[in-house]
Design an enzyme around this catalytic site. Structure first.
Site, mmCIF file in Angstrom:
data_model
loop_
_atom_site.group_PDB
_atom_site.id
_atom_site.type_symbol
_atom_site.label_atom_id
_atom_site.label_comp_id
_atom_site.label_asym_id
_atom_site.label_seq_id
_atom_site.Cartn_x
_atom_site.Cartn_y
_atom_site.Cartn_z
ATOM 1 N N CYS A 4 46.739 50.500 40.362
ATOM 2 C CA CYS A 4 46.930 50.482 41.818
ATOM 3 C C CYS A 4 48.006 51.487 42.219
ATOM 4 O O CYS A 4 48.163 51.790 43.385
ATOM 5 C CB CYS A 4 47.303 49.094 42.292
ATOM 6 S SG CYS A 4 48.904 48.597 41.695
ATOM 7 N N GLU B 267 38.804 53.144 47.964
ATOM 8 C CA GLU B 267 39.435 53.196 46.637
ATOM 9 C C GLU B 267 38.314 53.362 45.601
ATOM 10 O O GLU B 267 37.356 52.589 45.598
ATOM 11 C CB GLU B 267 40.183 51.878 46.395
ATOM 12 C CG GLU B 267 40.831 51.802 45.030
ATOM 13 C CD GLU B 267 41.524 50.458 44.788
ATOM 14 O OE1 GLU B 267 40.909 49.407 45.075
ATOM 15 O OE2 GLU B 267 42.661 50.466 44.309
ATOM 16 N N GLU C 131 38.730 37.185 34.683
ATOM 17 C CA GLU C 131 37.793 36.704 33.654
ATOM 18 C C GLU C 131 37.317 37.847 32.760
ATOM 19 O O GLU C 131 36.656 37.639 31.767
ATOM 20 C CB GLU C 131 36.614 35.963 34.300
ATOM 21 C CG GLU C 131 35.694 36.797 35.191
ATOM 22 C CD GLU C 131 36.230 37.017 36.619
ATOM 23 O OE1 GLU C 131 37.463 36.993 36.818
ATOM 24 O OE2 GLU C 131 35.396 37.246 37.523
ATOM 25 N N ARG C 132 37.682 39.102 33.146
ATOM 26 C CA ARG C 132 37.223 40.237 32.335
ATOM 27 C C ARG C 132 38.112 40.495 31.127
ATOM 28 O O ARG C 132 37.657 41.042 30.132
ATOM 29 C CB ARG C 132 37.132 41.488 33.211
ATOM 30 C CG ARG C 132 35.958 41.380 34.172
ATOM 31 C CD ARG C 132 35.707 42.663 34.881
ATOM 32 N NE ARG C 132 36.442 42.735 36.127
ATOM 33 C CZ ARG C 132 36.302 43.692 37.027
ATOM 34 N NH1 ARG C 132 35.468 44.681 36.788
ATOM 35 N NH2 ARG C 132 36.981 43.685 38.134
HETATM 36 P P1 NAD Z 1 39.273 41.768 42.124
HETATM 37 O O1 NAD Z 1 39.668 41.653 43.552
HETATM 38 O O2 NAD Z 1 37.829 41.932 41.806
HETATM 39 O O3 NAD Z 1 39.741 40.452 41.313
HETATM 40 C C1 NAD Z 1 41.038 39.945 41.438
HETATM 41 C C2 NAD Z 1 41.000 38.445 41.174
HETATM 42 O O4 NAD Z 1 40.192 37.810 42.165
HETATM 43 C C3 NAD Z 1 40.387 38.087 39.827
HETATM 44 O O5 NAD Z 1 41.130 37.044 39.242
HETATM 45 C C4 NAD Z 1 38.987 37.644 40.181
HETATM 46 O O6 NAD Z 1 38.453 36.675 39.299
HETATM 47 C C5 NAD Z 1 39.157 37.048 41.556
HETATM 48 N N1 NAD Z 1 37.942 37.192 42.374
HETATM 49 C C6 NAD Z 1 36.937 38.082 42.211
HETATM 50 N N2 NAD Z 1 35.996 37.910 43.163
HETATM 51 C C7 NAD Z 1 36.416 36.901 43.952
HETATM 52 C C8 NAD Z 1 35.881 36.265 45.119
HETATM 53 N N3 NAD Z 1 34.740 36.668 45.658
HETATM 54 N N4 NAD Z 1 36.571 35.258 45.660
HETATM 55 C C9 NAD Z 1 37.743 34.857 45.132
HETATM 56 N N5 NAD Z 1 38.301 35.430 44.032
HETATM 57 C C10 NAD Z 1 37.641 36.437 43.450
HETATM 58 O O7 NAD Z 1 40.142 42.942 41.505
HETATM 59 P P2 NAD Z 1 40.011 43.626 40.075
HETATM 60 O O8 NAD Z 1 38.776 44.460 40.053
HETATM 61 O O9 NAD Z 1 40.227 42.631 39.011
HETATM 62 O O10 NAD Z 1 41.305 44.573 40.080
HETATM 63 C C11 NAD Z 1 41.313 45.837 40.664
HETATM 64 C C12 NAD Z 1 41.817 45.796 42.084
HETATM 65 O O11 NAD Z 1 43.133 45.235 42.119
HETATM 66 C C13 NAD Z 1 41.961 47.173 42.699
HETATM 67 O O12 NAD Z 1 41.570 47.115 44.042
HETATM 68 C C14 NAD Z 1 43.445 47.471 42.578
HETATM 69 O O13 NAD Z 1 43.949 48.407 43.498
HETATM 70 C C15 NAD Z 1 44.005 46.111 42.835
HETATM 71 N N6 NAD Z 1 45.364 46.003 42.322
HETATM 72 C C16 NAD Z 1 46.373 45.963 43.228
HETATM 73 C C17 NAD Z 1 47.679 45.896 42.796
HETATM 74 C C18 NAD Z 1 48.794 45.834 43.779
HETATM 75 O O14 NAD Z 1 49.876 45.400 43.398
HETATM 76 N N7 NAD Z 1 48.614 46.237 45.025
HETATM 77 C C19 NAD Z 1 47.953 45.848 41.424
HETATM 78 C C20 NAD Z 1 46.894 45.885 40.527
HETATM 79 C C21 NAD Z 1 45.593 45.953 40.998
#
Ligand code: NAD
Length: 499
Positions: free
Chosen positions: A281, A383, A176-177
């Protein structure tokens, strides 16, 4: 104020709700749009349309589905500049980096153009007397993807391109960001000839994620984001009988052996640690020099390079990196820098307190370098996901190998050396999913697959490549016998064998 709605059945879809979330421009700190947050009713609408559209899409021969992918690829290419500006305005990464984000997603679309070949099954003629066995790959039906903020083009395309090419309908729940690029991609997919209802975008927070995980008509869920949420999504989705793959957080190490080409290694580490403000990531937020002499020389060179880095707004063509994504995230990174100091590490270069003239409300952080980090420090174990590089010194290759191996995350790791034997031993033994040898960000190309180990990856199958095809299809195994005029085979109460 611009309002971002959902995308259902081939067009914008508004639920006229008051539940919205602000979308910021991280370079200015100003709200630039509001995105609607979906509830279960919006999801039902999307799933209903997806179910209705999916059967005929799956029945279309794969070559025709591939042609849509070809046109989609061309449209992404011809709209690259517009997409990159849109992406940078909501994420904050610099334009060149946004183009890289789109390009890495585009490469998965290119891979999906080969779907007729990728879906071919296996065939055994004469597995038994007059018996042939074959297997086919069939789509699952309606599937969903939940994606993070940091790659708003690449990660949705990692999932949507193979899922759709395999014959599924796809529900995307982007971050959503930065929701605008996923919306534009959905529009471009329609322009490419994708039937309505095959690619839908619903925006939202936990409420819509839970609705996706509980919806009986969604057969598989792919998630990329932070580990605690990945773990939650994996558990709840699997509990509901879905196929689930969840990629989580990371803390990647760069190991520097004494024989490494230090000029190259320093250039690689600076780019991998601070590029995209460290919000990748596959960033390298930890560097592990082996031996004190390498550590001292490395530190000296890193300090020098950091001094020449330019932090700027996302559209500054000379900036090495831009702001981080939001105010809360900036505060979180600053807290981790303070935590490292409190835990006894040395803050060699402190990026806090940086302000960009004319953009004082932007979410900027200058590069931070921390030395004398120890493995028991929480600031090392967690992280941080910002422009912060930590030096964790080691005395031997074995010690250096033990750090990424013991860490809770196992996404990526890189080793810098001229010693093939050491590199080979390291690559074989380290408990991490993706290894770079003199390659700082070893994101596999689109025709291999992407995935980390331990708390960086939940589930059996990786993203894209053949694992993507496996994840979004199920195999059917057919054993056939046709009458050949022979004698009737007696009834048998014994398990059939081919003996
Ligand atoms: P996030 O976990 O906050 O959000 C990811 C998704 O989950 C979003 O669509 C968000 O709306 C949803 N979400 C947020 N809170 C939630 C909840 N309580 N319950 C259910 N869904 C929820 O991650 P972010 O801040 O958007 O992205 C950064 C993170 O993603 C970092 O930890 C990064 O390492 C990881 N990442 C991992 C990879 C990989 O392939 N391993 C790739 C990119 C990013």
């Amino acid at each position: 104020m611009r309002r971002i709605t959902h995308f259902i059945a081939g067009e914008a879809y508004s639920a006229n709700t008051s539940r919205t979330s602000d979308v910021f421009d991280p370079s200015t700190g100003q709200v630039q749009a509001q995105v609607e947050l979906a509830d279960a009713a919006v999801l039902s609408q999307a799933v209903q349309n997806a179910v209705a559209a999916q059967r005929s899409w799956a029945a279309m021969n794969p070559q025709r589905r591939a042609r849509v992918m070809f046109r989609f690829k061309e449209l992404i290419e011809s709209n690259m500049d517009e997409l990159a500006h849109l992406l940078s305005s909501e994420h904050g990464k610099v334009i060149a980096d946004s183009k890289g984000d789109i390009q890495r997603g585009l490469e998965v679309v290119e891979f999906a153009c080969g779907i007729p070949h990728l879906l071919k099954g296996e065939y055994t003629e004469g597995a038994g007397p007059g018996i042939d066995v074959y297997s086919t790959r069939q789509p699952l039906g309606v599937v969903a993807g939940i994606t993070p903020f940091n790659f708003p083009a690449m990660i949705p395309l990692w999932m949507a391109a193979p899922a759709i090419a395999c014959g599924n309908a796809f529900i995307l729940k982007p971050s959503e960001r930065d929701p605008s690029v996923p919306m534009r991609l959905a529009e471009l997919a329609m322009e490419a000839g994708l039937p309505e209802g095959i690619l839908n975008v619903v925006h939202g927070d936990k409420e819509i994620v839970d609705a996706i995980l509980d919806h009986p008509d969604i057969k598989a869920v792919s998630f990329v984001g932070s580990s605690d949420i990945a773990n939650y999504v994996y558990g709840r989705g699997a509990q509901n009988g879905k196929r689930v793959q969840c990629m989580g957080g990371a803390k990647n190490h760069g190991i520097i052996l004494p024989d490494a080409d230090l000029d190259q290694a320093v250039a690689d580490i600076i780019g991998a640690a601070y590029g995209s403000a460290g919000e990748r990531c596959m960033a390298l937020p930890v560097v592990t020099p082996v031996g004190d002499a390498v550590a001292e020389e490395l530190r000296k060179r890193l300090v020098k390079e950091i001094a020449s880095l330019r932090v700027g707004i996302a559209t500054d063509p000379d900036a090495h990196y831009g702001p981080v994504v939001g105010a809360a995230h900036k505060a979180r990174i600053e807290n981790y820098i303070q935590m490292a100091a409190d835990e006894g590490a040395e803050i060699v270069v402190d990026g806090r307190g940086f302000s960009l003239q004319g953009y004082e409300d932007g979410y900027f952080l200058a590069p931070t370098l921390i030395d004398h980090v120890k493995p028991d420090m929480k600031s090392y174990q967690d992280e941080i996901f910002g422009p912060v590089l930590q030096i964790l010194r080691a005395q031997t290759l074995e010690e250096a190998l033990s750090y990424p191996t013991r860490h809770q995350y196992g996404n990526g790791v890189a080793i810098f050396t001229r010693n093939g034997d050491a590199a080979r031993q390291f690559a074989s033994q380290v408990e991490v999913g993706m290894v770079g040898i003199n390659v700082p960000i070893p994101v596999p190309v689109a025709y291999h697959s992407f995935g980390g180990w331990k708390r960086s990856g939940f589930g059996d199958l990786d993203q894209y490549g053949m694992d993507g095809v496996r994840f979004y299809t199920r195999t059917k195994k057919i054993t056939q016998r046709w009458p050949s005029g022979g004698a009737v085979i007696d009834q048998s109460f014994v398990i059939p064998t081919m003996a």
